[in-house]
Design a protein around this motif. Sequence first.
Motif, short mmCIF file in Angstrom:
data_model
loop_
_atom_site.label_atom_id
_atom_site.label_comp_id
_atom_site.label_asym_id
_atom_site.label_seq_id
_atom_site.Cartn_x
_atom_site.Cartn_y
_atom_site.Cartn_z
N ILE A 88 -78.39 58.69 -25.61
CA ILE A 88 -78.05 59.26 -24.30
C ILE A 88 -79.33 59.24 -23.48
O ILE A 88 -80.43 59.23 -24.05
N ALA A 89 -79.19 59.22 -22.16
CA ALA A 89 -80.39 59.16 -21.31
C ALA A 89 -80.26 60.09 -20.11
O ALA A 89 -80.07 59.64 -18.98
N PRO A 90 -80.33 61.40 -20.35
CA PRO A 90 -80.25 62.33 -19.21
C PRO A 90 -81.45 62.16 -18.28
O PRO A 90 -82.56 61.91 -18.75
N ILE A 91 -81.18 62.29 -17.01
CA ILE A 91 -82.25 62.08 -16.03
C ILE A 91 -82.86 63.43 -15.66
O ILE A 91 -82.20 64.28 -15.06
N ALA A 92 -84.11 63.65 -16.07
CA ALA A 92 -84.80 64.90 -15.77
C ALA A 92 -86.30 64.71 -16.00
O ALA A 92 -86.71 64.17 -17.03
N THR A 93 -87.09 65.15 -15.04
CA THR A 93 -88.55 65.04 -15.14
C THR A 93 -89.10 66.20 -15.98
O THR A 93 -88.36 67.08 -16.41
N ILE A 94 -90.42 66.24 -16.15
CA ILE A 94 -91.06 67.35 -16.85
C ILE A 94 -90.74 68.69 -16.17
O ILE A 94 -90.66 69.72 -16.83
N GLY A 129 -83.19 45.04 -50.77
CA GLY A 129 -83.83 44.99 -49.46
C GLY A 129 -82.85 45.00 -48.31
O GLY A 129 -81.65 45.18 -48.50
N GLY A 130 -83.40 44.82 -47.10
CA GLY A 130 -82.55 44.82 -45.92
C GLY A 130 -83.39 44.85 -44.65
O GLY A 130 -84.62 44.75 -44.70
N SER A 131 -82.69 44.99 -43.52
CA SER A 131 -83.37 44.98 -42.22
C SER A 131 -82.88 46.16 -41.38
O SER A 131 -81.67 46.37 -41.24
N ILE A 132 -83.84 46.92 -40.84
CA ILE A 132 -83.49 48.05 -39.97
C ILE A 132 -84.04 47.76 -38.58
O ILE A 132 -85.20 47.34 -38.44
N VAL A 133 -83.20 47.98 -37.57
CA VAL A 133 -83.68 47.91 -36.19
C VAL A 133 -83.47 49.26 -35.54
O VAL A 133 -82.36 49.81 -35.59
N ASN A 134 -84.52 49.80 -34.96
CA ASN A 134 -84.41 51.05 -34.23
C ASN A 134 -84.51 50.77 -32.74
O ASN A 134 -85.49 50.16 -32.28
N MET A 135 -83.47 51.19 -32.00
CA MET A 135 -83.44 50.90 -30.58
C MET A 135 -84.36 51.86 -29.83
O MET A 135 -84.12 53.05 -29.76
N SER A 136 -85.43 51.31 -29.30
CA SER A 136 -86.33 52.09 -28.46
C SER A 136 -86.07 51.67 -27.02
O SER A 136 -84.91 51.43 -26.64
N SER A 137 -87.11 51.51 -26.23
CA SER A 137 -86.94 51.21 -24.80
C SER A 137 -88.32 50.90 -24.23
O SER A 137 -89.35 51.27 -24.83
N THR A 138 -88.34 50.28 -23.05
CA THR A 138 -89.64 50.14 -22.38
C THR A 138 -90.17 51.52 -21.98
O THR A 138 -91.35 51.67 -21.70
N ALA A 139 -89.28 52.54 -21.99
CA ALA A 139 -89.72 53.91 -21.71
C ALA A 139 -90.75 54.38 -22.73
O ALA A 139 -91.50 55.33 -22.48
N ALA A 140 -90.81 53.72 -23.90
CA ALA A 140 -91.80 54.08 -24.92
C ALA A 140 -93.16 53.44 -24.60
O ALA A 140 -94.17 53.79 -25.23
N LEU A 141 -93.18 52.51 -23.65
CA LEU A 141 -94.39 51.72 -23.40
C LEU A 141 -95.02 52.00 -22.06
O LEU A 141 -96.22 51.77 -21.87
N ILE A 142 -94.21 52.45 -21.10
CA ILE A 142 -94.74 52.75 -19.76
C ILE A 142 -94.22 54.12 -19.32
O ILE A 142 -93.37 54.69 -19.99
N GLY A 143 -94.71 54.64 -18.23
CA GLY A 143 -94.28 55.97 -17.77
C GLY A 143 -93.04 55.90 -16.89
O GLY A 143 -93.05 55.24 -15.86
N LEU A 144 -91.96 56.54 -17.33
CA LEU A 144 -90.75 56.64 -16.50
C LEU A 144 -90.58 58.12 -16.13
O LEU A 144 -90.08 58.91 -16.94
#
Length: 252
Positions: A88-94, A129-144
């Motif tokens: 989920i991506a609620p929109i709210a600043t600090i 064995g196996g493969s795991i993908v965790n969905m992150s976002s560019t929000a983890a890399l830059i300031g939103l």
Amino acid sequence: MDRVKDKVIVITGAASGLGLADARALVNQGAKVVMTDIDTEAGQSHASDIGATFFRQDVSNEASWNELMGQVEQQFGRLDGLVNNAGIAPIATIEDTTTDMWRRVMSIHLDATFWGCQSAIKLMKQSGGGSIVNMSSTAALIGLGPYLAYSAAKGGIRSMTKSIAVHSRQAGLGIRCNSVHPGSISTPMVHTALKTLLGTDLLAEEDPEKTRKAMGIGEPDDVAQMIVYLMSDESKHVTGTEMVIDNGDTVI
Ligand SMILES: NC(=O)c1ccc[n+]([C@@H]2O[C@H](COP(=O)([O-])OP(=O)(O)OC[C@H]3O[C@@H](n4cnc5c(N)ncnc54)[C@H](O)[C@@H]3O)[C@@H](O)[C@H]2O)c1
């Protein structure tokens, strides 16, 4: 056509958007896909269209992970892949994020990814064995600015992924773990964000395809193709990475 033939892959939050596109692309490449979501109606309907299995799950409920993995083991006898995608991506600043909102975002993104990885690893170890993908976002890399809790959670997912990748390698588990970082992709989540932030969903107006391209917004399949690669043995030497799919947004 058979890039992930007979691999048993669980995708969370698969009733909509990116998870749904991932499910379709993986089934098309021969995988046995288990789609999970809180939205039972959409999840069941899409799973039956695609030829996947649906399991009703609230990822923020720890007990649901044991139930899910028990069901996968019983039905398929193994697990080859997990895509921790629900979000989920609620929109709210600090300034306007409430404690309840913060906890809900942390629970659906961070707690769920932790439980998902932990329970998947137990089952994956049994078949080597196996493969795991965790969905992150560019929000983890830059300031939103408008996504305080979401950015913090996605940053945590990025770091958790690397820790799991290193442990899995050092312990010789045969399990790979990578994070995926999309920029804006045209899904219901982004339609809602456009309405809230701009007052109108530009992608729902005349000629949405032209608008999408003009705004530099991607399509769900742009992400799904990366998921197929990371779930397949083509990526057997790839672990602990952060795959950015953003048309260059973070380097401009
Ligand atoms: N669309 C984008 O631009 C974008 C960009 C970066 C990252 N992401 C990430 O990709 C993932 C998928 O997003 P999307 O754009 O497809 O969104 P979406 O809203 O279309 O789909 C999210 C799905 O998650 C499900 N879900 C929500 N809470 C859940 C819960 N507690 N348990 C189980 N399922 C739950 C919803 O029912 C829905 O089907 C999310 O993790 C999101 O943060 C999306």
